[in-house]
Design a protein around this motif. Structure first.
Motif, mmCIF file in Angstrom:
data_model
loop_
_atom_site.group_PDB
_atom_site.id
_atom_site.type_symbol
_atom_site.label_atom_id
_atom_site.label_comp_id
_atom_site.label_asym_id
_atom_site.label_seq_id
_atom_site.Cartn_x
_atom_site.Cartn_y
_atom_site.Cartn_z
ATOM 1 N N SER B 58 0.813 -1.213 0.000
ATOM 2 C CA SER B 58 0.000 0.000 0.000
ATOM 3 C C SER B 58 0.854 1.274 0.000
ATOM 4 O O SER B 58 0.330 2.360 -0.189
ATOM 5 N N TYR B 76 -2.821 6.789 0.631
ATOM 6 C CA TYR B 76 -3.763 7.087 1.706
ATOM 7 C C TYR B 76 -4.299 8.513 1.599
ATOM 8 O O TYR B 76 -5.476 8.757 1.842
ATOM 9 N N ALA B 286 -4.195 -0.218 -0.144
ATOM 10 C CA ALA B 286 -4.512 0.797 0.861
ATOM 11 C C ALA B 286 -5.971 0.654 1.314
ATOM 12 O O ALA B 286 -6.277 0.754 2.507
#
Lengths: 412, 313
Positions: B58, B76, B286
């Protein structure tokens, strides 16, 4: 008995050598041709190839469409077949960039394909090289019900105003002008392609799909304004978002809808449902801006060779065989589509002949929105088109979203 | 036997034990570990390591084929500004809350079926039937039920004067429509859990309750329900987890549509990482991490409660 690492590696190498020698003269072909037409076409091509090359054994694996899309990533890296089917244009770029497709530019020059397959050369080229053999393409057009048009006393539309007038008349008679099912998203992209090609032209459409024009541009807004002229009065099938394109065909067949903007592959379905040439005709998407030369959507079908192919020599033979005018003529006869090779004979089907004429007189051919634009942009774009068809008033918000996706996708 | 003799034999046993091979001496201590080893190894390879690998991925930008590029927390931060992520998150909340309706509904049906009449086994199996059929089939049945042109549901709403409502094409109703489809088998599942629970309700307590004049709701609330607590606990766990991993129904009935309004986190993750137009492995990972954190929240809660009740019990 204990094996050292060394003896084990030797053993593995020996085993690998043995399998290669066993495979000599065998090629593996993976295709996504699970529908009867494409499957028949490949069966013909493989049988004919084996007759011409009796020393080569062909192993053929047929995948279903959706399964193939995820499987290809695995088998190209792990256990590569020799030849695969895939989509042209931007959709093949990830495999080209990851060095999973083999460069076959020399195959093109050796077999005089640069001139014979010229019309689709750009669709299978990237970085100035050729990566695949195009063997078939098909037109998109507005299919219409001849009998309904006759009954309503209307003509197939040539201009945008004709189209609006026809739609009004059909709608007043209680017939939905256009059948559509957008559950799979791409049918809505056909509409966007044509509206943009007719409003702003091919060059602009290419710039847009290559990320050089913002989606918030006035010219893009103009496309949606035109589209809204059909969406707002309700000229499309209601609740299209819950329907697949096949689900909308019955509406067309039953006469509840009079037109269908679709690819040539829909003809087969319509014919199977009982409509013949006296009832189905097609017309090129009408002119909107008369200063814009007519371009058409014509997606190309292709085969590529895996970079990790174990028998490249025979795989190249097969690719060259697929490129031949006779092979393409016969395959497309079975497919009901058009051969790419300019020396191939086109099947006698009147709709197909008309389609060939339409495409050969077009100024440019585009592949399709989801092949011209990169995958992530295509996904977001097509979702936006689907939403626009349900909520035309949200257009500003939709375009803003597409613009932010464009900025991200093309910056990488 | 004299004490001297006893101690002599004890020393002998001790000596004997020392002379025993390693395995015999430690068998009791090692056996459980050995029995656990295959399962633990599987769990490590197929669950624990992938979790860390997902977290690792991620932080990268990766299409699954070419080189991975480290981009830190960019995935993110992008997630925080992604409207599709919030739609999915909100739908997940809806799923969680509405899916819990399966518990009272299952309880009601279980109580209703917990009687002795002729053919009760047939009725029970009929009610249990939706849980046995595959989710794919459930999804298909409901898609046809909702289908705009041929389905039964639009006919019903039309007859009620609401017009033909195409649930799966309407952004306002689509998630509720899918949850309703999901509730059908989930209610059956909860019902079975409660039926087995009801078998273990002690007749003495019910009898005692009767003597104290408890009837109807009061009997249910104060006498029956407390005895069904283990069943309620399990029903709760399977329903919450079922709601969080609701993927198949969304995929079959709408593919996340119309225009992405029926997505849930698990589906969005799949779409980003693995679907036709996806292959953003990092972004998908993510989303997976966020989903994992939400699940951990619930699972830790459940395990915590389980530990506490076990200590008390």
């Amino acid at each position: 008995m204990r094996f050292s690492v060394k003896t084990m590696m030797l053993g593995a190498a020996a085993a690998a050598l043995m399998t290669t020698s066993a495979l000599a003269g065998t090629i593996t072909i993976n295709t996504d041709t699970s529908d009867p037409g494409p499957k028949g076409a490949f069966k013909y091509a493989i049988d004919a190839f084996q007759k011409a090359n009796p020393d080569v054994k062909v192993k053929w694996n047929v995948f279903d469409h959706e399964g193939f899309k995820s499987a290809i990533r695995n088998f190209l890296t792990a256990d590569a077949p020799d030849v695969v089917t895939w989509y042209s244009g931007n959709r093949m770029l990830p495999f080209v960039d990851a060095h999973l497709f083999a460069d076959i530019s020399d195959l093109w020059s050796e077999n005089d394909l640069d001139s014979q397959l010229k019309s689709a050369k750009s669709a299978v080229s990237a970085n100035g090289k050729q990566w695949a053999i195009p063997y078939s393409y098909y037109p998109w057009a507005i299919y219409y019900r001849k009998d309904i048009f006759e009954k309503q006393g209307i003509e197939p539309p040539k201009t945008w105003d004709d189209l609006l007038a026809d739609c009004k008349k059909l709608s007043d008679a209680g017939i939905t002008p256009f059948a559509i099912g957008t559950k799979a998203l791409w049918p809505a992209a056909g509409w966007f392609d044509y509206l943009d090609l007719r409003t702003n032209g091919y060059a602009f459409h290419m710039k847009l799909t290559q990320g050089e024009v913002p989606y918030t541009d006035e010219r893009v807004k103009k496309v949606f304004e035109n589209w809204a002229q059909l969406v707002k009065p309700g000229y499309f099938t209601k609740n299209a978002a819950a329907l697949d394109w096949q689900d909308a065909v019955p509406l067309f067949v039953q006469g509840k809808a009079a037109m269908y903007l679709m690819g040539n592959f829909a003809v087969d379905v319509m014919k199977n449902a009982g409509l013949d040439e006296s009832k189905v005709g097609f017309v090129s998407f009408p002119t909107i801006n008369k200063d814009v030369p007519r371009a058409e959507d014509a997606p190309t079908e292709m085969v590529a060779m895996a970079a990790n192919a174990s028998n490249k020599e025979d795989a190249r033979k097969f690719m060259a065989f697929i490129a031949k005018p006779e092979t393409q003529a016969k395959m497309n006869d079975i497919l009901g589509q058009l051969p790419v090779n300019s020396q191939s004979k086109i099947a006698d089907d009147p709709l197909l002949q008309q389609g060939a004429k339409m495409l050969s007189s077009a100024s440019n051919l585009s592949q399709f929105y989801d092949r011209d634009a990169p995958a992530q942009m295509a996904k977001a774009g097509m979702e936006g088109f689907q939403q626009f068809m349900a909520q035309p008033d949200q257009i500003d918000q939709i375009l803003q979203r597409l613009e932010s996706v464009r900025k991200r996708v093309y910056s990488n | 036997m004299s004490t001297a003799a006893a101690s002599a034999s004890a020393t002998a046993a001790n000596l004997e034990q020392r002379r025993m091979p390693f395995w015999k001496r430690n068998q009791r201590r090692l056996a459980p570990a050995l029995f656990l080893a295959p399962g633990a190894l599987m769990f490590l390879v197929y669950v624990i390591l992938p979790i860390f690998e997902s977290i690792w991925i991620s932080f990268y930008q990766w299409d699954g084929l070419s080189e991975m590029t480290w981009i830190g927390l960019s995935n993110y931060t992008e997630l925080l500004g992604d409207p599709a992520f919030y739609t999915s998150l909100w739908n997940n909340v809806l799923w969680l809350v509405l899916y819990l309706l399966a518990i009272p509904a299952g309880l009601m049906i279980a109580i209703f079926l917990n009687q002795n009449v002729i053919g009760i086994r047939v009725y029970k199996s009929l009610f249990f039937f939706p849980f046995v059929i595959s989710q794919v089939v459930v999804g298909l049945i409901f898609s046809w039920f909702y289908a705009p042109n041929i389905g039964l549901f639009p006919q019903i709403t039309d007859a009620l004067g609401l017009g033909k409502i195409a649930v799966l094409a309407d952004a306002r109703f689509v998630t509720y429509g899918i949850i309703a489809a999901g509730l059908w088998p989930q209610i059956a599942y909860c019902m079975i859990l409660y039926l087995t629970g009801l078998n273990n309700v002690s007749p003495e307590q019910v009898e005692a309750g009767r003597l104290d004049n408890a009837k109807g709701w009061r009997m249910l609330w104060y006498v029956i329900l407390p005895q069904l607590r283990p069943a309620t606990f399990i029903a709760m766990v399977v329903t919450v987890i079922g709601a969080l991993r609701s993927f198949d129904l969304v995929s079959i009935m709408t593919d996340g549509g119309p225009y992405g309004t029926s997505r849930v986190l698990s589906f969005y993750m799949y779409e980003q990482a693995l679907s036709e137009y996806g292959y953003r492995m990092g972004y998908g990972a993510a989303i997976a991490v966020v989903l994992f954190l939400i699940m951990m929240l619930f699972i830790t809660g459940f395990i915590w409660r389980m530990v506490i009740t076990e200590r008390e019990g």
